[in-house]
Each structure stands twice: as structure tokens, then as C-alpha cells.
Design a protein around this motif. Structure first.
Motif, mmCIF file in Angstrom:
data_model
loop_
_atom_site.group_PDB
_atom_site.id
_atom_site.type_symbol
_atom_site.label_atom_id
_atom_site.label_comp_id
_atom_site.label_asym_id
_atom_site.label_seq_id
_atom_site.Cartn_x
_atom_site.Cartn_y
_atom_site.Cartn_z
ATOM 1 N N UNK A 119 -5.439 0.165 1.509
ATOM 2 C CA UNK A 119 -5.068 0.691 -0.245
ATOM 3 C C UNK A 119 -5.141 2.061 -0.478
ATOM 4 N N UNK A 120 -6.010 2.826 -0.181
ATOM 5 C CA UNK A 120 -5.702 4.437 -0.482
ATOM 6 C C UNK A 120 -5.456 4.969 0.170
ATOM 7 N N UNK A 121 -4.789 4.717 1.207
ATOM 8 C CA UNK A 121 -3.617 5.412 2.422
ATOM 9 C C UNK A 121 -2.254 5.830 1.363
ATOM 10 N N UNK A 122 -2.168 7.227 1.535
ATOM 11 C CA UNK A 122 -1.294 7.703 1.013
ATOM 12 C C UNK A 122 0.265 7.536 1.472
ATOM 13 N N UNK A 123 0.309 7.037 3.448
ATOM 14 C CA UNK A 123 1.092 6.969 3.936
ATOM 15 C C UNK A 123 1.097 5.099 4.701
ATOM 16 N N UNK A 124 1.816 4.643 3.743
ATOM 17 C CA UNK A 124 1.900 2.522 4.034
ATOM 18 C C UNK A 124 3.104 2.380 4.054
ATOM 19 N N UNK A 125 4.094 3.426 5.072
ATOM 20 C CA UNK A 125 5.310 3.213 5.315
ATOM 21 C C UNK A 125 4.809 1.603 6.890
ATOM 22 N N UNK A 126 4.386 1.791 7.199
ATOM 23 C CA UNK A 126 3.694 0.960 8.373
ATOM 24 C C UNK A 126 3.878 -0.717 7.716
ATOM 25 N N UNK A 127 3.728 -0.848 6.583
ATOM 26 C CA UNK A 127 3.935 -2.137 6.049
ATOM 27 C C UNK A 127 5.057 -2.832 6.206
ATOM 28 N N UNK A 128 4.995 -3.993 6.480
ATOM 29 C CA UNK A 128 6.311 -4.628 6.086
ATOM 30 C C UNK A 128 7.342 -4.720 4.851
ATOM 31 N N UNK A 129 6.464 -5.194 4.001
ATOM 32 C CA UNK A 129 6.423 -5.501 1.858
ATOM 33 C C UNK A 129 4.740 -5.243 1.653
ATOM 34 N N UNK A 130 5.242 -3.781 1.310
ATOM 35 C CA UNK A 130 4.313 -3.765 0.108
ATOM 36 C C UNK A 130 3.581 -5.101 -0.717
ATOM 37 N N UNK A 131 4.852 -5.178 -1.919
ATOM 38 C CA UNK A 131 4.366 -6.678 -2.485
ATOM 39 C C UNK A 131 3.695 -8.012 -1.830
ATOM 40 N N UNK A 132 4.173 -7.839 -0.811
ATOM 41 C CA UNK A 132 3.129 -9.063 0.068
ATOM 42 C C UNK A 132 1.705 -8.390 0.410
ATOM 43 N N UNK A 133 2.084 -7.170 0.549
ATOM 44 C CA UNK A 133 0.401 -6.488 0.922
ATOM 45 C C UNK A 133 -0.900 -7.055 -0.160
ATOM 46 N N UNK A 134 -0.037 -6.494 -1.678
ATOM 47 C CA UNK A 134 -0.282 -6.571 -2.660
ATOM 48 C C UNK A 134 -1.651 -8.184 -3.118
ATOM 49 N N UNK A 135 -0.551 -9.088 -3.035
ATOM 50 C CA UNK A 135 -0.212 -10.814 -3.022
ATOM 51 C C UNK A 135 -1.414 -10.983 -2.237
ATOM 52 N N UNK A 136 -1.303 -10.561 -1.202
ATOM 53 C CA UNK A 136 -2.734 -10.737 -0.292
ATOM 54 C C UNK A 136 -4.221 -10.213 -0.227
ATOM 55 N N UNK A 137 -3.615 -9.150 -0.801
ATOM 56 C CA UNK A 137 -5.096 -8.428 -1.334
ATOM 57 C C UNK A 137 -5.907 -9.053 -2.313
ATOM 58 N N UNK A 138 -5.360 -9.444 -3.266
ATOM 59 C CA UNK A 138 -5.841 -10.177 -4.341
ATOM 60 C C UNK A 138 -5.879 -11.279 -4.593
ATOM 61 N N UNK A 139 -5.214 -12.068 -3.516
ATOM 62 C CA UNK A 139 -5.885 -13.723 -2.787
ATOM 63 C C UNK A 139 -7.596 -13.377 -2.158
ATOM 64 N N UNK A 140 -6.948 -12.374 -1.505
ATOM 65 C CA UNK A 140 -8.377 -13.093 -0.532
ATOM 66 C C UNK A 140 -9.198 -12.151 -1.489
ATOM 67 N N UNK A 141 -9.103 -11.012 -2.729
ATOM 68 C CA UNK A 141 -10.742 -10.596 -3.341
ATOM 69 C C UNK A 141 -10.885 -11.420 -4.121
ATOM 70 N N UNK A 142 -10.123 -12.165 -5.006
ATOM 71 C CA UNK A 142 -10.016 -13.431 -5.303
ATOM 72 C C UNK A 142 -11.018 -14.614 -5.429
ATOM 73 N N UNK A 143 -10.670 -14.722 -3.802
ATOM 74 C CA UNK A 143 -11.465 -16.103 -2.506
ATOM 75 C C UNK A 143 -12.732 -15.517 -2.169
ATOM 76 N N UNK A 144 -12.612 -14.222 -2.135
ATOM 77 C CA UNK A 144 -14.023 -13.271 -1.718
ATOM 78 C C UNK A 144 -15.082 -13.379 -2.576
ATOM 79 N N UNK A 145 -14.656 -13.224 -4.254
ATOM 80 C CA UNK A 145 -15.589 -13.199 -4.873
ATOM 81 C C UNK A 145 -16.372 -14.815 -5.311
ATOM 82 N N UNK A 146 -14.886 -15.383 -5.150
ATOM 83 C CA UNK A 146 -15.117 -16.523 -5.780
ATOM 84 C C UNK A 146 -16.380 -17.843 -5.008
ATOM 85 N N UNK A 147 -16.329 -16.937 -3.172
ATOM 86 C CA UNK A 147 -16.940 -17.944 -2.677
ATOM 87 C C UNK A 147 -19.136 -17.590 -2.244
ATOM 88 N N UNK A 148 -19.358 -16.125 -2.896
ATOM 89 C CA UNK A 148 -20.388 -15.325 -2.633
ATOM 90 C C UNK A 148 -20.718 -16.645 -4.357
#
Length: 444
Positions: free
Chosen positions: A178-207
Motif C-alpha cells: 500500500x505504501x509503494x508509490x509504483x503500483x502499476x503492476x495491479x490490474x485494478x486499484x479499486x479491487x485491491x482497496x476493497x480486498x484490503x478493507x475487507x481483509x483487515x475487517x475480517x482479521x480484526x473481527x477474528x481476533x
């Protein structure tokens, strides 16, 4: 990172360190260690932060781990779990807020991660929300120092630590990307952001779900332990009543034959058959019913006396010398269940400790002293010198899974509930185990 952001994250970490110090305090002045740790954290956030994102999570965790290890009575595993809990809690909230901000205001752009002004703004919001979330869940799931129950449960801690380890790796990868300034390797920035949000939400819930259900399971085990104690006590009480009734019937038979024995004894004496008369007297004295009614009477309280009678029977069978001084505890506000729980666990531990010794070394001394303001219950017993003392707490030497240490925990819980004090002071040289429960007295 701005000064205001540093202040906010310092407050967050200080609150966590203070909380863990309260949950499991260590003797001595250790507040200066927390101060040094906070300075180290500030330096880490200033010089590492976004520049070496992959190092931020491990370094912050290490600093918190050392601070918790040195300021609390937690062991290595407990300190690791506590440190990762604090870091994961904040990291997950940051990732969720980053994603929400990017989607709502930046059309899925990664500026929320890389632009300094936006990054500082998110930081200012992240730590207060993460702290409020923890305080809210602490109130709902593990109020007071209840988290200590989870952290000091071997099985729950093992599962939680392994889970936190892999969550930490996942969050480190997310932060590095996320803190990498060169993210051109990602197919979809929006999809990555959604997956990051949902993953973090899932992880903190599991704890927190793991903590919640672990505490529920612990409460279940404690309830089962207490129910088993009550079941054993009521069986013992029933046996005590049945035995008393049986002995009463024998007493009626003995009384029926008593006059005939007296007449026989008088005739033997009149005929100068002194040896036979003495044998008859000895036989009468050793009669089962005489022995029963002449047995040691501990107290007028039927329930307490039945518990002590059962302990006396077990000690006699195991050749353990039992000494009792005083009477049953009075004016302590102990309920019937609490009294049974307290004495069962205290005496059972003393009895079990003696079974590991040679018969000539075995003994238990129980002394109850009722005073105007305090009632003291002292238990002294021999033991083999082996103590399971870990993380500032005495634990049972039994290894029977979930019930490990439940007995002493029940004693401590009952004592604290009534505003009392529990002290345990084993003498390793003399191999004598001293336990004292002080309970405030009420009324007259």
C-alpha cells in the motif's frame, strides 16, 4: 509524520502499555521503562514509517513486546500476544480507513496511502478510533482484568499467538504494497482497496471473536468444575446423613443390650472375675457405635462438619495427620456454594499434595479464626517442594487440560468477590505450603 500524529500514536501506545501493566502488574518501579519504550516508538515512526514500510510492523511489535515483558509479570508468549494485539488493532483500523477514504474521496486512488498530508490525517483518525474500539470491546467482552484469564490460558494463548503471527505477516505485506508509490503492476486499484478493507475487517473481527469464545469456554469449564464440586458435596452430604441414620439404628440396638451388659459386668465383679470384667469393658469401649459418637466433632454447622468429616475420613485412609483449630467461618457473607467451593478447593489441593509424600511426612493443619473485623482461614500442609509458579501466579501441578489451575482460580475469585485477600507463601526449604484467606467480617 506530523507532531500531532506522533502525539496521538504515543497516547495510544501508552494506554495499551498501562492497561497491560494493570492486568498483570510487576513489583517495582517500571514506569520509566514505558517512557523509554514510547521514545523508541516515536523514533521508529519518524525514521522508519513510510520509508521502510515492511520494517514498521516488526519494529513496533518488538518495542512493545520488550516493554510489556519488563513492566508486567507476563511470560514471553503472553507478552508477544499483547504486543501484536495492540499493533494489529491499529493496523487494521488504518487499512479500513485508508480504503474508505480512497473510495469516497479519491475515486479509488492510492493517494490516501502515499500522500503525506492524507497519510497524517488518516493517522490522526486511526489511533483514537482504534483505542475507542478496544475500550468498547474491552467493556463488552473482557471487562476489568478479564483479558488476563484469556492470556493465562495456555490453550487459548497458543491459538491466539499463532493467529496473530500470521495476521501480522498479512498486514506487513498489505502495508508494504500500500505504501509503494509504483503500483502499476495491479490490474485494478479499486479491487485491491476493497480486498484490503475487507481483509483487515475480517482479521480484526477474528481476533476478538477468538477472545470472546475462549472466555466463554473458560466460563463453561469453571461452571462445570463448580457443578462437579456441588455434586460431590451433595453426595457426601447424603452419605453423611445415611451414615448418621445407620449409626443411630445401631445406637438403639446398643442401648437395648446395654442393661444386659451392665448386669453381666456386675455379676463378673461380684464373682471376682476381674479379668473377664476388664475384657467386657474394653469390648464395650471399642464398640462401633461408641467410636462413632466419640469421633471428633468439628463444628455445630452440619454442612461444614460434613465436609470436615469427609476430609478426616480421606486423611485417615491415606495416613495423613489432620489438625483443625477453631470453628467454621462466620459473618463473612459467604453463600453456601461459595463456602463449599472455597473449602473443597483449599482442602483438596492440600490432600493431593500430601499423597506425593511418604506417609510419615504427611499432615494438614487448618486454622479458622473469627475476629470482629476479619475472618482468617489458614491452611498449612506438607508438599514435595515442586511449585508450578509462572507469570506471577501459582498454578496447579495437574495437567488435566482445560481444568488446569481452575481450583486456585475459584478460591481467588471467591476471595476477591467478598473483598478479601488470598496469600500463598510456600517454604521451599521446609517443604511446607502456607495458604491464607482473609475475609472481612460483617455484623455480630
Amino acid at each position: 509524520m506530523s507532531i500531532l500524529s506522533l502525539i496521538v500514536l504515543t497516547i495510544y501506545n501508552a494506554m495499551f502499555l498501562s492497561y497491560f501493566k494493570k492486568v498483570s502488574p510487576r513489583q517495582g518501579h517500571t514506569w520509566w521503562i514505558i517512557g523509554v519504550a514510547l521514545v523508541a516508538l516515536i523514533a521508529t515512526y519518524i525514521y522508519v514509517d513510510k520509508t521502510y514500510a515492511y520494517m514498521l510492523f516488526p519494529l513496533v511489535t518488538i518495542i512493545l513486546y520488550l516493554a510489556i515483558r519488563l513492566t508486567t509479570s507476563f511470560g514471553p508468549g503472553q507478552s508477544f500476544y499483547s504486543a501484536t494485539l495492540a499493533v494489529i488493532n491499529a493496523s487494521c483500523i488504518r487499512n479500513i480507513l485508508n480504503a474508505v477514504y480512497s473510495i469516497m474521496f479519491l475515486h479509488g486512488s492510492f493517494h490516501a496511502y502515499t500522500e503525506a498530508s492524507v497519510y497524517n490525517t488518516i493517522t490522526l483518525i486511526t489511533f483514537p478510533i482504534a483505542l475507542l474500539l478496544f475500550m468498547l470491546l474491552r467493556k463488552l467482552i473482557f471487562p476489568g482484568t478479564k483479558l488476563r484469564v484469556f492470556i493465562k490460558s495456555k490453550q487459548a494463548l497458543k491459538i491466539g499467538s499463532i493467529l496473530n503471527f500470521f495476521i501480522a505477516i498479512q498486514l506487513t505485506i498489505i502495508s508494504s504494497l500500500s505504501l509503494n508509490s509504483d503500483l502499476t503492476f495491479l490490474v485494478s486499484n479499486r479491487s485491491y482497496i476493497y480486498s484490503t478493507m475487507l481483509t483487515s475487517l475480517m482479521l480484526i473481527t477474528i481476533i476478538y471473536v477468538v477472545i470472546y469464545y475462549s472466555l466463554k469456554n473458560h466460563e463453561r469449564v469453571k461452571a462445570e468444575s463448580r457443578n462437579e464440586i456441588l455434586r460431590q458435596h451433595f453426595e457426601m452430604q447424603l452419605l453423611h446423613y445415611q451414615n448418621t441414620e445407620k449409626q443411630y439404628e445401631k445406637y438403639r440396638q446398643f442401648k437395648h443390650d446395654y442393661q444386659a451388659n451392665i448386669d453381666l459386668l456386675r455379676n463378673l465383679i461380684n464373682d471376682n472375675l476381674n479379668t473377664e470384667a476388664q475384657d467386657l469393658i474394653n469390648e464395650m469401649e471399642n464398640h462401633e457405635i461408641v467410636q462413632f459418637w466419640n469421633r471428633k466433632h468439628f463444628t455445630n454447622n452440619v454442612i461444614f462438619d460434613s465436609m470436615m468429616q469427609e476430609l478426616a475420613r480421606k486423611c485417615k485412609d491415606a495416613n495423613i495427620k489432620l489438625f483443625f483449630e477453631g470453628q467454621e467461618p462466620r459473618r463473612t457473607n459467604l453463600t453456601l456454594i461459595e463456602k463449599i467451593t472455597l473449602f473443597h478447593n483449599i482442602t483438596f489441593n492440600a490432600y493431593e499434595a500430601n499423597l506425593k509424600l511418604k506417609e510419615e511426612e504427611r499432615y494438614i493443619l487448618i486454622r479458622v479464626n473469627n475476629q470482629d473485623t476479619w475472618t482468617s482461614i489458614h491452611v498449612e500442609n506438607a508438599f514435595d517442594g515442586n511449585i508450578n509458579y509462572k507469570d506471577g501466579k501459582y498454578n496447579s501441578t495437574k495437567t488435566n487440560g482445560d481444568e488446569h489451575g481452575i481450583g486456585l482460580e475459584n478460591v481467588e475469585e471467591v476471595t476477591q468477590k467478598l473483598g478479601g485477600v488470598l496469600t500463598i507463601t510456600p517454604d521451599m526449604e521446609k517443604k511446607i505450603f502456607y495458604l491464607c484467606v482473609l475475609l472481612p467480617s460483617h455484623g455480630k
